[in-house]
Motif scaffolding. Sequence first.
Motif, short mmCIF file in Angstrom:
data_model
loop_
_atom_site.label_atom_id
_atom_site.label_comp_id
_atom_site.label_asym_id
_atom_site.label_seq_id
_atom_site.Cartn_x
_atom_site.Cartn_y
_atom_site.Cartn_z
N ASP A 175 0.83 -1.20 0.00
CA ASP A 175 0.00 0.00 0.00
C ASP A 175 0.87 1.26 0.00
O ASP A 175 1.94 1.29 0.62
CB ASP A 175 -0.92 0.01 1.22
N ILE A 176 0.41 2.29 -0.69
CA ILE A 176 1.21 3.52 -0.80
C ILE A 176 0.95 4.49 0.36
O ILE A 176 1.65 5.50 0.47
CB ILE A 176 0.95 4.24 -2.14
N HIS A 177 -0.04 4.19 1.20
CA HIS A 177 -0.36 5.09 2.31
C HIS A 177 -0.01 4.51 3.68
O HIS A 177 0.55 5.20 4.52
CB HIS A 177 -1.85 5.45 2.29
N ILE A 178 -0.36 3.25 3.90
CA ILE A 178 -0.19 2.62 5.21
C ILE A 178 1.07 1.76 5.21
O ILE A 178 1.16 0.79 4.45
CB ILE A 178 -1.40 1.74 5.58
N PRO A 179 2.04 2.07 6.06
CA PRO A 179 3.24 1.23 6.13
C PRO A 179 2.89 -0.20 6.55
O PRO A 179 2.01 -0.41 7.39
CB PRO A 179 4.09 1.92 7.21
N ASN A 180 3.54 -1.16 5.95
CA ASN A 180 3.41 -2.57 6.32
C ASN A 180 2.04 -3.16 5.99
O ASN A 180 1.65 -4.18 6.57
CB ASN A 180 3.71 -2.77 7.82
N LEU A 181 1.33 -2.55 5.05
CA LEU A 181 0.04 -3.08 4.61
C LEU A 181 0.17 -3.62 3.19
O LEU A 181 0.61 -2.92 2.29
CB LEU A 181 -1.04 -2.00 4.66
N LEU A 182 -0.19 -4.89 3.02
CA LEU A 182 -0.10 -5.54 1.72
C LEU A 182 -1.50 -5.72 1.14
O LEU A 182 -2.49 -5.84 1.87
CB LEU A 182 0.57 -6.91 1.85
#
Length: 200
Positions: free
Chosen positions: A72-79
């Motif tokens: 994800d381009i907004h939330i770190p560590n979110l796939l």
Amino acid sequence: MIRSDFWNIKYDIETEIKPRYVRVNTLSLSLNEAVDGFRDEGWNLCKSQDKTNYKEFLNKITSLAEDEFLIDIHIPNLLIFPPKTEFYNHPAYKNGSLVLQDKASCLPVHILGPELGSIVLDMCAAPGMKTTQVAAVINNEGTIYAVERDPKRFETLNKIVDSSGATCVKTVNKDVLTCGGNNFPGVQYIIVDPSCTGSG
């Protein structure tokens, strides 16, 4: 003025596509380790050429092949995985390293942005997704008071906290509205999501 294609994109994402979001629990697994693990399983990581181009990013989500995933381009560590991708039997999900958490549910903690060592109050904590997300953000350095008044949901909260390795969390089985400041000394940040974003 809102572009004429905005609502079409919104409709497709929310009612048709419904990608599978997976948060990497960095208390037990780094993002790079997670990505490498999925690659070893045969998944292909798609990379966005322009992280400032949101429409391009949405198009990538809607066109993911069955063996592709995104960061994800907004939330770190979110796939982000294709719709209906199953993770319930995945070893990393079972051991708490992967968390099935929608992007909307991740946003409050991301926006809150607590620093290492922070003292945080989660006023309606069950089932515990945001609580454990905060613990990962502050890397277990600080204190999180996770309050839940319902006994059954409190049990669920404790299970998720325990499985995530969130050792900085203190769970409290009370109605937060009956508590005073002395119950949670030094609080710097508060999360209030009474209906739970992830459940609608």
